[in-house]
Write a protein that holds these residues in place. Structure first.
Motif, PDB file in Angstrom:
ATOM      1  N   CYS A 219       6.384  -1.581   8.404  1.00  0.00           N
ATOM      2  CA  CYS A 219       6.283  -0.189   7.969  1.00  0.00           C
ATOM      3  C   CYS A 219       7.524   0.593   8.374  1.00  0.00           C
TER       4      CYS A 219
ATOM      5  N   TYR B  31       9.898   3.249  -7.083  1.00  0.00           N
ATOM      6  CA  TYR B  31       9.948   3.290  -5.617  1.00  0.00           C
ATOM      7  C   TYR B  31      10.476   1.978  -5.053  1.00  0.00           C
ATOM      8  N   GLU B  32       9.940   0.856  -5.550  1.00  0.00           N
ATOM      9  CA  GLU B  32      10.340  -0.448  -5.011  1.00  0.00           C
ATOM     10  C   GLU B  32      11.789  -0.772  -5.344  1.00  0.00           C
TER      11      GLU B  32
ATOM     12  N   ASP C  60       1.394   8.112  -7.005  1.00  0.00           N
ATOM     13  CA  ASP C  60       0.679   6.903  -7.376  1.00  0.00           C
ATOM     14  C   ASP C  60       0.478   6.881  -8.883  1.00  0.00           C
TER      15      ASP C  60
ATOM     16  N   LEU D  81       5.192   5.109  -7.309  1.00  0.00           N
ATOM     17  CA  LEU D  81       4.991   4.212  -6.171  1.00  0.00           C
ATOM     18  C   LEU D  81       4.580   2.823  -6.662  1.00  0.00           C
TER      19      LEU D  81
ATOM     20  N   ARG E  80      -4.773  -1.595  -2.835  1.00  0.00           N
ATOM     21  CA  ARG E  80      -3.726  -0.998  -3.664  1.00  0.00           C
ATOM     22  C   ARG E  80      -4.245  -0.529  -5.015  1.00  0.00           C
TER      23      ARG E  80
ATOM     24  N   ARG F 192      10.577  -0.388   6.170  1.00  0.00           N
ATOM     25  CA  ARG F 192      10.527   0.180   4.822  1.00  0.00           C
ATOM     26  C   ARG F 192      10.653   1.706   4.847  1.00  0.00           C
TER      27      ARG F 192
ATOM     28  N   ARG G 273       2.334   2.692   1.112  1.00  0.00           N
ATOM     29  CA  ARG G 273       3.512   3.405   0.604  1.00  0.00           C
ATOM     30  C   ARG G 273       3.455   4.883   0.972  1.00  0.00           C
TER      31      ARG G 273
ATOM     32  N   GLU H  30       4.617   5.184   4.475  1.00  0.00           N
ATOM     33  CA  GLU H  30       6.080   5.149   4.545  1.00  0.00           C
ATOM     34  C   GLU H  30       6.681   6.500   4.194  1.00  0.00           C
TER      35      GLU H  30
END
Length: 570
Positions: A49, A165-166, A122, A145, A36, A52, A80, A83
């Motif tokens: 996956c 995003y989360e 990102d 993200l 990550r 989400r 992410r 997804e």
């Protein structure tokens, strides 16, 4: 007219959501591992996956995104981003992967041309987003993200308002049923690198995406399997990572994402830690990996196969992988307009019975087509040329995952139903394609053509050469002659005359470069290809020694009446 007798089979549409649903239902416990941006390694499964991805679909619908709208991504290879491949497309929107390595002006053009409603990014691209936002007024929101804490830590200096995003996903329950879509509806939008003019968009369909995943997974194509742990080094913003995110869902393979760190050491350590068996990427990345393992005295313990594409794989690289490290190289060719796969160098049973060197020569070519693609080469008069491995002409292709026209372009580039690729190639009696050049890069010398790729491959085989490019220089007698531009390996030296002599017996004498220029680095496109256009610009005033030798050739400075000196590359 007689009415045709129709088959009595279920009419089940080929949709992208069927791929992720298949992976979640039948390979639900298989891992997806991501290095990550936050610095740690994240693990979850295909089942996680899909859930989400459904939450993302719900979140985008709640934001007002409609089917057919484009959702952009500016992201590295990670869970992410995966997804984002499946969430928007699952409910009928279009996932638009954006190459962050393009110039900011090109990125802004792409976002505006696509009419992206939201852009997921990102956090490493925060400065880029800040610069883009004022020039992309139609974007309704920028989605970072990460979670709120991570955004607060890393994006505190951003002027552009962003959504988490989360947080968006946490507000949704994932209890969502993928709707049944028309398989001809748009699924993904990918733009060309834009090396000449503005990038052009290739708009894929659900049908073409699923068929491409089937084709890629064939044993004599990329040959992906549920027994593989696959590390796609090719970026997910580069032609959908060559279809690997879809082919791995189809086959149930383990996925390993490298994130932003694509240096040799980082890739090797991740491959070893996750017992990667399969990888894919462009030659420039593999050059860094091979340099690292050689200098560190390392060996691959699990890596078995790697696909090399994006630009021609130098034979020396193929031989190093196979002879030194026992890793099979699958040489491939394709392009954005083809989703991208066209050919792969896999041998038939009969070809595998030939002497080893004959097999190797075949596998150094770009290979044969996979089912779903047809190809031909044509001459300047438009007539088909023979498949004899000698005649070379313009390469044309067609198939269900080849574009009919570019996004938002009314005119079609097709010629009699075939797409002209812009490549110059030969096809041999085995049906193996060999790209000899891009049509704009081929060197026209005395009415004959010289392949710049062949010239480069010979140079790269020299132990002191790290990278090489061959371009045409103007010549008063022959119109054009080849100039070789070389980057030496660190702590190694090679002189011009030694490199020129290295070509003896390897190519026709009239193909041998007229001169060699040494540079510290070569320019590359955003996808890692040699940027020949930029290189020709850097050397546009270069004068070959053979040109100076031609009688009555006006090659003198007006002021000094002395031979012009070759400029240093700018």
């Amino acid at each position: 007219m007689t009415t045709p007798l129709l088959g009595q089979m279920m009419d089940v549409p080929l949709t992208v959501s069927s791929l992720i649903a298949h992976a979640a239902r039948h390979f639900g416990d298989t891992e997806i591992v991501s290095r990550r941006i936050e610095g740690d390694v994240h693990r979850y499964t295909w089942r996680d996956c899909e859930r989400r991805a459904k939450q993302l679909a719900q979140a985008l619908i709640a934001l007002g995104v409609q089917p057919g709208e484009r959702v952009g991504t500016l992201a590295w290879n990670g869970y992410r981003h995966l997804e984002a491949y499946y969430g928007p497309t699952g409910f009928g929107a279009v996932c638009h992967t954006i190459n962050p390595r393009l110039f900011p002006e090109q990125i802004a053009f792409i976002i505006n041309h696509a009419d992206d409603s939201y852009v997921l990014f990102d956090m490493t691209f925060a400065p880029l987003v800040d610069g883009l936002a004022p020039h992309c007024p139609k974007v309704r929101g920028w989605i970072a993200l990460g979670d709120e804490a991570c955004i607060a830590e890393h994006l505190s200096s951003m002027k552009t308002p962003v959504l988490s995003y989360e947080t968006l996903l946490a507000a949704q329950d994932g209890e969502y049923t993928w709707p049944q879509l028309d398989e001809r509806a748009a699924s993904y939008l990918c733009y060309t690198s834009g090396t000449t003019g503005n990038p052009k968009g290739a708009l894929y369909s659900h049908r073409s995406t699923v068929l491409h995943a089937y084709g890629a997974s064939l044993p004599d194509a990329m040959g992906l399997s549920g027994r593989d742990a696959v590390l796609p080094v090719v970026p997910m913003f580069h032609v959908n990572a060559w279809g690997i995110p879809h082919a791995t869902a189809l086959t149930g393979a383990k996925l390993v994402f490298p994130g932003k760190d694509l240096d040799g050491k980082s890739l090797f350590e991740l491959m070893e830690a996750e017992r990667v068996t399969y990888s894919a990427g462009v030659p420039t990345v593999w050059l860094g990996l091979l340099n690292y393992v050689k200098e560190a005295g390392q060996r691959f313990s699990t890596l078995q196969r790697t696909v090399i594409g994006g630009s021609a794989c130098p034979p020396a690289m193929l031989r190093t992988f196979e002879d030194v490290y026992n890793v099979e190289v699958i040489h491939a060719w394709g392009m954005t307009e083809m989703s991208p796969l066209g050919t792969l160098a896999k041998l038939t049973w009969e070809q595998s019975q030939r002497p080893p060197e004959a097999q190797r020569k075949l596998r150094e070519k770009q290979g044969h087509v996979i089912y779903g693609v047809d190809m031909k080469i044509v001459g300047e008069d438009g007539r088909d040329l023979p498949w004899d491995g000698v005649a070379f002409g313009d390469l044309h292709v067609r198939g269900p995952w080849v574009i009919d026209r570019y996004f938002r372009k009314d005119d079609s580039p097709l010629i009699n139903g075939w797409f002209p690729t812009g490549d110059v190639a030969t096809i041999d009696r085995d049906g193996f394609l060999q790209i000899t050049d891009r049509s704009k890069d081929v060197i026209k010398s005395g009415g004959e053509w010289i392949s710049s790729i062949d010239i480069e491959n010979v140079a790269i085989a020299h132990p002191a050469v790290a990278e090489a490019a061959c371009i045409a220089c103007s010549h008063p007698k022959w119109t054009e002659r080849p100039l070789l531009v070389v980057v030496r390996r660190p702590d190694m030296n090679v002189a011009r005359d030694e490199l020129i002599a290295f070509y003896d017996g390897k190519v026709a004498k009239w193909w041998i470069p007229d001169d060699v220029a040494f540079v510290d680095e070569l320019p590359h496109t955003a996808t890692g290809k040699l940027q020949k256009l930029k290189l020709r610009e850097l050397f546009r005033d270069y004068v070959l020694p053979s040109a100076l030798a031609v009688d009555n050739c006006p090659l003198t400075d007006e002021e000094t009446d002395k031979p012009r000196a070759n400029p240093a590359p700018r």
